[in-house]
Design a protein around this motif. Sequence first.
Motif, PDB file in Angstrom:
ATOM      1  N   VAL A  39      51.338  75.022  40.810  1.00 43.56           N
ATOM      2  CA  VAL A  39      51.361  73.963  41.825  1.00 43.56           C
ATOM      3  C   VAL A  39      50.538  74.342  43.061  1.00 43.56           C
ATOM      4  O   VAL A  39      49.923  73.484  43.688  1.00 43.56           O
ATOM      5  CB  VAL A  39      52.808  73.587  42.214  1.00 43.56           C
ATOM      6  N   GLU A  40      50.498  75.616  43.387  1.00 39.31           N
ATOM      7  CA  GLU A  40      49.746  76.047  44.565  1.00 39.31           C
ATOM      8  C   GLU A  40      48.236  76.012  44.327  1.00 39.31           C
ATOM      9  O   GLU A  40      47.462  76.061  45.284  1.00 39.31           O
ATOM     10  CB  GLU A  40      50.209  77.432  45.008  1.00 39.31           C
ATOM     11  N   ASP A  93      66.516  70.296  41.856  1.00 36.13           N
ATOM     12  CA  ASP A  93      66.998  71.561  41.311  1.00 36.13           C
ATOM     13  C   ASP A  93      68.482  71.379  40.995  1.00 36.13           C
ATOM     14  O   ASP A  93      69.252  70.984  41.869  1.00 36.13           O
ATOM     15  CB  ASP A  93      66.786  72.654  42.362  1.00 36.13           C
ATOM     16  N   LEU A  99      57.164  77.383  45.831  1.00 36.30           N
ATOM     17  CA  LEU A  99      57.385  76.433  44.744  1.00 36.30           C
ATOM     18  C   LEU A  99      56.836  76.935  43.412  1.00 36.30           C
ATOM     19  O   LEU A  99      57.064  76.328  42.372  1.00 36.30           O
ATOM     20  CB  LEU A  99      56.737  75.089  45.097  1.00 36.30           C
ATOM     21  N   GLU A 100      56.123  78.043  43.457  1.00 38.03           N
ATOM     22  CA  GLU A 100      55.430  78.548  42.268  1.00 38.03           C
ATOM     23  C   GLU A 100      56.396  78.871  41.118  1.00 38.03           C
ATOM     24  O   GLU A 100      56.085  78.623  39.963  1.00 38.03           O
ATOM     25  CB  GLU A 100      54.609  79.787  42.643  1.00 38.03           C
ATOM     26  N   ARG A 101      57.576  79.384  41.417  1.00 38.85           N
ATOM     27  CA  ARG A 101      58.512  79.747  40.340  1.00 38.85           C
ATOM     28  C   ARG A 101      59.068  78.502  39.641  1.00 38.85           C
ATOM     29  O   ARG A 101      59.384  78.535  38.468  1.00 38.85           O
ATOM     30  CB  ARG A 101      59.649  80.624  40.852  1.00 38.85           C
ATOM     31  N   LEU A 102      59.152  77.397  40.370  1.00 40.78           N
ATOM     32  CA  LEU A 102      59.671  76.158  39.786  1.00 40.78           C
ATOM     33  C   LEU A 102      58.586  75.334  39.110  1.00 40.78           C
ATOM     34  O   LEU A 102      58.866  74.595  38.176  1.00 40.78           O
ATOM     35  CB  LEU A 102      60.344  75.312  40.872  1.00 40.78           C
ATOM     36  N   ALA A 103      57.365  75.475  39.632  1.00 40.31           N
ATOM     37  CA  ALA A 103      56.245  74.693  39.087  1.00 40.31           C
ATOM     38  C   ALA A 103      55.010  75.585  39.076  1.00 40.31           C
ATOM     39  O   ALA A 103      54.171  75.499  39.975  1.00 40.31           O
ATOM     40  CB  ALA A 103      56.017  73.448  39.930  1.00 40.31           C
ATOM     41  N   PRO A 104      54.898  76.461  38.087  1.00 46.29           N
ATOM     42  CA  PRO A 104      53.742  77.359  38.034  1.00 46.29           C
ATOM     43  C   PRO A 104      52.428  76.585  38.123  1.00 46.29           C
ATOM     44  O   PRO A 104      52.251  75.556  37.481  1.00 46.29           O
ATOM     45  CB  PRO A 104      53.894  78.057  36.678  1.00 46.29           C
ATOM     46  N   VAL A 123      62.655  69.527  45.970  1.00 46.10           N
ATOM     47  CA  VAL A 123      62.567  69.765  44.530  1.00 46.10           C
ATOM     48  C   VAL A 123      63.915  69.427  43.899  1.00 46.10           C
ATOM     49  O   VAL A 123      64.957  69.829  44.404  1.00 46.10           O
ATOM     50  CB  VAL A 123      62.212  71.252  44.256  1.00 46.10           C
TER      51      VAL A 123
END
Length: 131
Positions: free
Chosen positions: A53-54, A109, A46-51, A107
């Motif tokens: 988030v992790e 998208d 999910l990092e590319r969509l929500a930097p 997500v």
Amino acid sequence: MGLRDAVQADVNAALATVVHALALQVFYPGYGVWTPLQLRLTTTGLERLAPGVEDGPAGRRVSDRCEAWGARLPERPEDLWGVVAALPPSEQLDLMACCAGVGLYAVRDPHDRRPGALAQAETLATAASPH
């Protein structure tokens, strides 16, 4: 057909079969084909969509659970069945929950063509919320 019948008749074998298949796919990428169970789990970062988030509280808890299970599982995927089968059902369910959690993708998208999946994700979020 005999194997299908045997697994359907034995809930412990069925649980171990599902948990084994999921754990292979989550903890041993590329070895998910080592199971006869036709169950496919995709894990999407999910990092590319929500930097970032992790790095949040939920992301850290997810990572911590995966790290804890990863430390308990064998190094070699061919040894996984014995470990999973030896776990009590409560721990098998815990491992299954860990795997299922990392396989969720809910997500919004614009390129995703699964509106039904988002509706089910909302239902799941309500069901999984603390009461």
